[in-house]
Design a protein around this motif. Sequence first.
Motif, short mmCIF file in Angstrom:
data_model
loop_
_atom_site.label_atom_id
_atom_site.label_comp_id
_atom_site.label_asym_id
_atom_site.label_seq_id
_atom_site.Cartn_x
_atom_site.Cartn_y
_atom_site.Cartn_z
N UNK A 174 -23.07 35.00 104.04
CA UNK A 174 -21.89 35.71 103.89
C UNK A 174 -21.50 36.11 105.41
N UNK A 175 -22.44 36.88 106.15
CA UNK A 175 -22.32 37.48 107.40
C UNK A 175 -22.19 36.30 108.36
N UNK A 176 -22.77 35.04 108.20
CA UNK A 176 -22.68 34.01 109.31
C UNK A 176 -21.19 33.39 109.05
N UNK A 177 -20.73 33.37 107.98
CA UNK A 177 -19.37 32.82 107.79
C UNK A 177 -18.46 33.63 108.08
N UNK A 178 -18.29 34.92 108.00
CA UNK A 178 -17.75 36.01 108.57
C UNK A 178 -17.45 36.03 110.14
N UNK A 179 -18.71 35.75 110.60
CA UNK A 179 -18.79 35.82 112.11
C UNK A 179 -18.34 34.37 112.61
N UNK A 180 -18.42 33.38 112.09
CA UNK A 180 -17.63 32.05 112.38
C UNK A 180 -16.26 32.27 112.19
N UNK A 181 -15.68 32.72 111.23
CA UNK A 181 -14.17 32.84 111.11
C UNK A 181 -13.74 34.01 112.03
N UNK A 182 -14.57 34.73 112.57
CA UNK A 182 -14.06 35.81 113.45
C UNK A 182 -14.09 35.17 114.92
N UNK A 183 -14.55 34.13 115.00
CA UNK A 183 -14.63 33.45 116.36
C UNK A 183 -15.74 33.91 117.07
N UNK A 184 -16.80 34.60 116.53
CA UNK A 184 -18.02 35.11 117.24
C UNK A 184 -19.07 34.06 117.24
N UNK A 185 -20.20 34.37 118.10
CA UNK A 185 -21.39 33.20 118.08
C UNK A 185 -22.42 33.58 116.93
N UNK A 186 -22.06 32.97 115.86
CA UNK A 186 -22.86 33.12 114.68
C UNK A 186 -24.20 32.66 114.77
N UNK A 187 -24.49 31.65 115.64
CA UNK A 187 -25.69 31.01 115.79
C UNK A 187 -26.54 32.06 116.66
N UNK A 188 -26.06 32.62 117.46
CA UNK A 188 -26.67 33.68 118.25
C UNK A 188 -27.19 34.90 117.37
N UNK A 189 -26.31 35.31 116.45
CA UNK A 189 -26.40 36.22 115.56
C UNK A 189 -27.40 36.20 114.68
N UNK A 190 -27.31 34.94 114.11
CA UNK A 190 -28.67 34.75 112.93
C UNK A 190 -29.32 33.30 113.35
N UNK A 191 -30.28 33.56 114.47
CA UNK A 191 -30.95 32.38 114.91
C UNK A 191 -31.72 31.57 113.61
N UNK A 192 -31.57 30.26 113.61
CA UNK A 192 -32.13 29.49 112.69
C UNK A 192 -31.33 29.14 111.38
N UNK A 193 -30.32 29.78 111.38
CA UNK A 193 -29.33 29.28 109.95
C UNK A 193 -28.84 27.70 110.07
N UNK A 194 -28.06 27.83 111.40
CA UNK A 194 -27.63 26.49 111.66
C UNK A 194 -28.56 25.23 111.74
N UNK A 195 -29.78 25.44 112.25
CA UNK A 195 -30.88 24.47 111.88
C UNK A 195 -31.34 24.20 110.51
N UNK A 196 -31.13 25.29 109.72
CA UNK A 196 -31.42 25.05 108.25
C UNK A 196 -30.17 24.39 107.78
N UNK A 197 -28.97 24.78 107.78
CA UNK A 197 -27.75 24.07 107.38
C UNK A 197 -27.68 22.67 107.71
N UNK A 198 -28.28 22.36 108.89
CA UNK A 198 -28.06 20.89 109.36
C UNK A 198 -29.33 19.91 108.67
N UNK A 199 -30.31 20.84 108.10
CA UNK A 199 -31.37 19.94 107.24
C UNK A 199 -31.40 20.32 105.74
N UNK A 200 -30.53 21.06 105.37
CA UNK A 200 -30.66 21.28 103.99
C UNK A 200 -29.31 21.06 103.14
N UNK A 201 -29.37 19.90 102.57
CA UNK A 201 -27.92 19.48 101.71
C UNK A 201 -27.45 20.83 100.86
N UNK A 202 -28.20 21.42 100.24
CA UNK A 202 -27.83 22.50 99.26
C UNK A 202 -27.27 23.64 99.82
N UNK A 203 -28.03 23.87 100.86
CA UNK A 203 -27.29 25.29 101.61
C UNK A 203 -25.98 24.76 102.28
#
Length: 78
Positions: A32-61
């Motif tokens: 939820x926080x990650x999506x809010x940051x993305x939509x606000x134009x903020x750097x979600x990847x810096x705020x929540x390290x490792x989440x983008x890598x997980x999304x890239x490798x996990x089809x369900x997430x």
Amino acid sequence: MTERPDLKQALGRLLGPSEPEIDCDECFAELDKYVDLELAGRDADAAIPGLRAHLDGCPACREEHESLLALVGGDQLL
């Protein structure tokens, strides 16, 4: 030689991420926080390290992320 994105994606999943990655439970807790940051134009990847890598490798997430982004982003367009 032609580039094959499907093969590149399969190899990426097999080899794993090149950066730290969180697990599905952490991803779900922070999504939820990650999506809010993305939509606000903020750097979600810096705020929540490792989440983008997980999304890239996990089809369900990744599907959950895309659905939430569409749902929340659609609300912001109204």
